[in-house]
Design a protein around this motif. Structure first.
Motif, PDB file in Angstrom:
ATOM      1  N   GLU A  30       0.835  -1.199   0.000  1.00  0.00           N
ATOM      2  CA  GLU A  30       0.000   0.000   0.000  1.00  0.00           C
ATOM      3  C   GLU A  30       0.873   1.253   0.000  1.00  0.00           C
ATOM      4  O   GLU A  30       1.955   1.271   0.563  1.00  0.00           O
ATOM      5  CB  GLU A  30      -0.927   0.024   1.218  1.00  0.00           C
ATOM      6  CG  GLU A  30      -1.933  -1.116   1.288  1.00  0.00           C
ATOM      7  CD  GLU A  30      -1.314  -2.415   1.801  1.00  0.00           C
ATOM      8  OE1 GLU A  30      -0.228  -2.330   2.425  1.00  0.00           O
ATOM      9  OE2 GLU A  30      -1.899  -3.483   1.565  1.00  0.00           O
ATOM     10  N   THR A  31       0.362   2.315  -0.594  1.00  0.00           N
ATOM     11  CA  THR A  31       1.065   3.598  -0.612  1.00  0.00           C
ATOM     12  C   THR A  31       0.108   4.716  -0.196  1.00  0.00           C
ATOM     13  O   THR A  31      -1.113   4.552  -0.248  1.00  0.00           O
ATOM     14  CB  THR A  31       1.612   3.930  -2.013  1.00  0.00           C
ATOM     15  OG1 THR A  31       0.504   4.057  -2.919  1.00  0.00           O
ATOM     16  CG2 THR A  31       2.557   2.855  -2.509  1.00  0.00           C
ATOM     17  N   ASP A  32       0.689   5.825   0.212  1.00  0.00           N
ATOM     18  CA  ASP A  32      -0.107   7.010   0.539  1.00  0.00           C
ATOM     19  C   ASP A  32      -0.061   7.939  -0.675  1.00  0.00           C
ATOM     20  O   ASP A  32       0.875   8.709  -0.847  1.00  0.00           O
ATOM     21  CB  ASP A  32       0.468   7.708   1.777  1.00  0.00           C
ATOM     22  CG  ASP A  32      -0.424   8.836   2.277  1.00  0.00           C
ATOM     23  OD1 ASP A  32      -1.138   9.434   1.448  1.00  0.00           O
ATOM     24  OD2 ASP A  32      -0.397   9.121   3.490  1.00  0.00           O
ATOM     25  N   LYS A  33      -1.084   7.833  -1.493  1.00  0.00           N
ATOM     26  CA  LYS A  33      -1.091   8.567  -2.766  1.00  0.00           C
ATOM     27  C   LYS A  33      -1.044  10.082  -2.547  1.00  0.00           C
ATOM     28  O   LYS A  33      -0.378  10.794  -3.298  1.00  0.00           O
ATOM     29  CB  LYS A  33      -2.334   8.199  -3.574  1.00  0.00           C
ATOM     30  CG  LYS A  33      -2.311   8.729  -5.003  1.00  0.00           C
ATOM     31  CD  LYS A  33      -3.436   8.164  -5.830  1.00  0.00           C
ATOM     32  CE  LYS A  33      -3.341   8.641  -7.277  1.00  0.00           C
ATOM     33  NZ  LYS A  33      -4.427   8.061  -8.126  1.00  0.00           N
ATOM     34  N   ASN A  34      -1.720  10.587  -1.528  1.00  0.00           N
ATOM     35  CA  ASN A  34      -1.726  12.032  -1.275  1.00  0.00           C
ATOM     36  C   ASN A  34      -0.331  12.547  -0.938  1.00  0.00           C
ATOM     37  O   ASN A  34       0.099  13.590  -1.449  1.00  0.00           O
ATOM     38  CB  ASN A  34      -2.697  12.371  -0.135  1.00  0.00           C
ATOM     39  CG  ASN A  34      -4.142  12.193  -0.540  1.00  0.00           C
ATOM     40  OD1 ASN A  34      -4.478  12.314  -1.719  1.00  0.00           O
ATOM     41  ND2 ASN A  34      -5.000  11.908   0.418  1.00  0.00           N
ATOM     42  N   GLU A  35       0.399  11.816  -0.078  1.00  0.00           N
ATOM     43  CA  GLU A  35       1.757  12.220   0.283  1.00  0.00           C
ATOM     44  C   GLU A  35       2.688  12.156  -0.931  1.00  0.00           C
ATOM     45  O   GLU A  35       3.541  13.021  -1.125  1.00  0.00           O
ATOM     46  CB  GLU A  35       2.307  11.328   1.394  1.00  0.00           C
ATOM     47  CG  GLU A  35       1.710  11.589   2.764  1.00  0.00           C
ATOM     48  CD  GLU A  35       2.020  12.996   3.258  1.00  0.00           C
ATOM     49  OE1 GLU A  35       3.161  13.453   3.085  1.00  0.00           O
ATOM     50  OE2 GLU A  35       1.099  13.633   3.802  1.00  0.00           O
ATOM     51  N   THR A  36       2.494  11.124  -1.752  1.00  0.00           N
ATOM     52  CA  THR A  36       3.321  10.983  -2.958  1.00  0.00           C
ATOM     53  C   THR A  36       3.097  12.145  -3.915  1.00  0.00           C
ATOM     54  O   THR A  36       4.047  12.711  -4.462  1.00  0.00           O
ATOM     55  CB  THR A  36       3.015   9.653  -3.670  1.00  0.00           C
ATOM     56  OG1 THR A  36       3.301   8.566  -2.794  1.00  0.00           O
ATOM     57  CG2 THR A  36       3.850   9.507  -4.937  1.00  0.00           C
ATOM     58  N   GLN A  37       1.827  12.516  -4.103  1.00  0.00           N
ATOM     59  CA  GLN A  37       1.508  13.609  -5.010  1.00  0.00           C
ATOM     60  C   GLN A  37       2.082  14.938  -4.512  1.00  0.00           C
ATOM     61  O   GLN A  37       2.562  15.758  -5.293  1.00  0.00           O
ATOM     62  CB  GLN A  37      -0.013  13.717  -5.191  1.00  0.00           C
ATOM     63  CG  GLN A  37      -0.628  12.562  -5.954  1.00  0.00           C
ATOM     64  CD  GLN A  37       0.008  12.357  -7.327  1.00  0.00           C
ATOM     65  OE1 GLN A  37       0.188  13.299  -8.092  1.00  0.00           O
ATOM     66  NE2 GLN A  37       0.365  11.118  -7.632  1.00  0.00           N
ATOM     67  N   LYS A  38       2.032  15.151  -3.193  1.00  0.00           N
ATOM     68  CA  LYS A  38       2.608  16.374  -2.616  1.00  0.00           C
ATOM     69  C   LYS A  38       4.113  16.426  -2.874  1.00  0.00           C
ATOM     70  O   LYS A  38       4.670  17.464  -3.233  1.00  0.00           O
ATOM     71  CB  LYS A  38       2.362  16.412  -1.103  1.00  0.00           C
ATOM     72  CG  LYS A  38       0.944  16.735  -0.704  1.00  0.00           C
ATOM     73  CD  LYS A  38       0.841  16.737   0.829  1.00  0.00           C
ATOM     74  CE  LYS A  38      -0.604  16.825   1.282  1.00  0.00           C
ATOM     75  NZ  LYS A  38      -0.712  16.721   2.763  1.00  0.00           N
ATOM     76  N   TYR A  39       4.760  15.287  -2.651  1.00  0.00           N
ATOM     77  CA  TYR A  39       6.213  15.215  -2.853  1.00  0.00           C
ATOM     78  C   TYR A  39       6.561  15.493  -4.314  1.00  0.00           C
ATOM     79  O   TYR A  39       7.479  16.270  -4.608  1.00  0.00           O
ATOM     80  CB  TYR A  39       6.729  13.843  -2.444  1.00  0.00           C
ATOM     81  CG  TYR A  39       8.192  13.630  -2.771  1.00  0.00           C
ATOM     82  CD1 TYR A  39       9.187  14.164  -1.964  1.00  0.00           C
ATOM     83  CD2 TYR A  39       8.571  12.912  -3.909  1.00  0.00           C
ATOM     84  CE1 TYR A  39      10.529  13.994  -2.271  1.00  0.00           C
ATOM     85  CE2 TYR A  39       9.908  12.730  -4.226  1.00  0.00           C
ATOM     86  CZ  TYR A  39      10.883  13.269  -3.402  1.00  0.00           C
ATOM     87  OH  TYR A  39      12.203  13.110  -3.716  1.00  0.00           O
ATOM     88  N   LEU A  40       5.844  14.871  -5.225  1.00  0.00           N
ATOM     89  CA  LEU A  40       6.120  15.059  -6.645  1.00  0.00           C
ATOM     90  C   LEU A  40       5.903  16.514  -7.059  1.00  0.00           C
ATOM     91  O   LEU A  40       6.682  17.079  -7.834  1.00  0.00           O
ATOM     92  CB  LEU A  40       5.233  14.137  -7.482  1.00  0.00           C
ATOM     93  CG  LEU A  40       5.571  12.638  -7.421  1.00  0.00           C
ATOM     94  CD1 LEU A  40       4.493  11.822  -8.114  1.00  0.00           C
ATOM     95  CD2 LEU A  40       6.927  12.366  -8.056  1.00  0.00           C
TER      96      LEU A  40
END
Length: 408
Positions: free
Chosen positions: A372-382
């Motif tokens: 599982e991943t945290d899509k919201n955190e990933t999008q913020k980082y990107l």
């Protein structure tokens, strides 16, 4: 006909230029890639052509003077992939003398500010153990050309003093000076811009964010059916784990034996879980000594691969800190990064809320099925580091260079 000269330390970097090449040629420029592969490897050809791009090794020219080579080619502009080493500084001095425009095109994500101190210390420790390895053919060539372009005894003494005090300023972590002044430095991401300006002191107007040219093909490519992808790449196990080889080298205290020790430990876990390991090799990796190991342990290795499908069809991705981890983040794929055993102490290039670090073998084994991943955190980082990915980076960088050359 006007000419663009590409420059790199080895011929394997040709892909960085090949993606730009057709647009330059469409606009009436001839091109050539000048490289120095013969300084580190035995070569069989001094010049060759790959996919329409002409490559020429420095040994072709029968001279040790880089200035003579540049004058003989007489380009309108030079594009290089590094902006820190002695040979880069010599090249910049030559271009300024000859009124040739020179551009730096980054070829990967820069090391984050938080990791710079760690990497510097690692390099310092490794250098003490391998001091004689520095006196190789490549470094002698670079030093000769750099010193001869200084044209000043005082500057020569100053260089040796600074290099002895902190040689990383002339390798991975350049502090800006006039000898690093290029017409423009194109970097991939907003985070790279911050590092170049804040950490290395480069002028803001010299650095421009253009996105990652490698991501253009990634962005524009399509997902294909899994069986087709597996068959095309001779991957036998559909439940495979993708591994990005970081190209860990002696600068990180690693050699092939250390890398294979790491792979054996990792592969044993993966096989015990019913999966298989598939390695995307780093371009610099020399695997001649590794092939029998791969065969004995049923490890698949790929020199070239469709990144999008390689990541998409994997169970998860493993890497220490490869810049192509960004590809996996764009697909919201789980990334696991070993930090146990021989991997202990390696810098952590990405935040731990974006990729998961494992400091013990058991924790990696226990969470093997967790993807599982945290899509919201990933999008913020990107958004904060990579910026907008639109598939137009190549068009942007070539367009900016062409417009600059028109203004001459």
């Amino acid at each position: 006909m006007r000419k663009i000269l590409y420059y790199d330390n080895w011929d394997k970097g040709y892909r960085n230029f090949l993606r730009l090449d057709p647009i330059f040629k469409e606009n009436g420029y001839s091109t050539i890639l000048l490289h120095t592969s013969s300084l580190v490897d035995e070569i069989t050809e001094t010049d060759k052509e790959i996919d329409g791009l002409y490559l020429r090794d420095i040994s072709f020219y029968k001279t040790k003077r880089l200035r003579k080579i540049i004058k003989s080619e007489a380009p309108d502009a030079i594009i290089m992939l590094n902006l820190s080493f002695m040979i880069d500084r010599a090249l910049i001095r030559i271009c300024n003398d000859l009124n040739i425009k020179i551009y730096h095109l980054s070829h990967g994500m820069l090391i984050p500010s938080d990791s710079i101190k760690v990497v510097k210390q690692t390099i310092k420790n490794s250098s003490k153990k391998n001091i004689f390895s520095k006196f190789n053919k490549k470094n002698k060539y670079a030093l000769f050309n750099y010193l001869i372009e200084l044209k000043s005894f005082t500057k020569t003494i100053s260089f040796f003093y600074k290099a002895i005090k902190n040689h990383t300023n002339y390798t991975l972590f350049p502090i800006y000076s006039e000898e690093l002044k290029v017409n423009k430095s194109f970097v991939f991401y907003p985070s790279d811009y911050q590092i170049m300006v804040k950490d290395f002191g480069f002028p803001k107007e010299m650095i421009e964010v253009i996105g990652n040219p490698e991501l253009d093909a990634f962005y524009n490519s399509q997902i294909i059916e899994k069986t087709t992808f597996l068959n095309t790449n001779n991957i036998k196990n559909s439940n495979y784990i993708g591994y990005f080889d970081d190209g860990l080298s002696k600068t990180h205290g690693w050699n092939n034996n250390k890398w294979l020790t790491f792979l054996k430990d990792l592969n044993d876990i993966i096989v015990s879980k019913g999966s298989s390991l598939v390695i995307k090799l780093h371009p610099r990796r020399d695997i001649k000594e590794c092939i029998s190991f791969f065969e004995e342990n049923n490890i698949t290795y790929l020199s070239d691969v469709d990144f999008k499908n390689f990541i998409h069809h994997s169970k998860f991705i493993i890497s220490h800190f490869s810049s192509v981890i960004v590809y996996a983040l764009l697909l919201n794929k789980k990334i696991k990064s070993p930090r146990w055993g021989v991997s202990s102490g390696l810098e952590e290039k990405y935040p731990n809320n974006i990729i998961e670090y494992f400091y013990s073998k058991k924790s990696f084994e226990d969470s093997f099925s967790s993807i599982e991943t945290d899509k919201n955190e990933t999008q913020k980082y990107l958004y904060n580091t990579v910026g907008k990915v639109d598939g137009n980076s190549i068009t942007k960088v070539v367009g900016k260079i062409l417009n600059d050359l028109k203004d001459e």
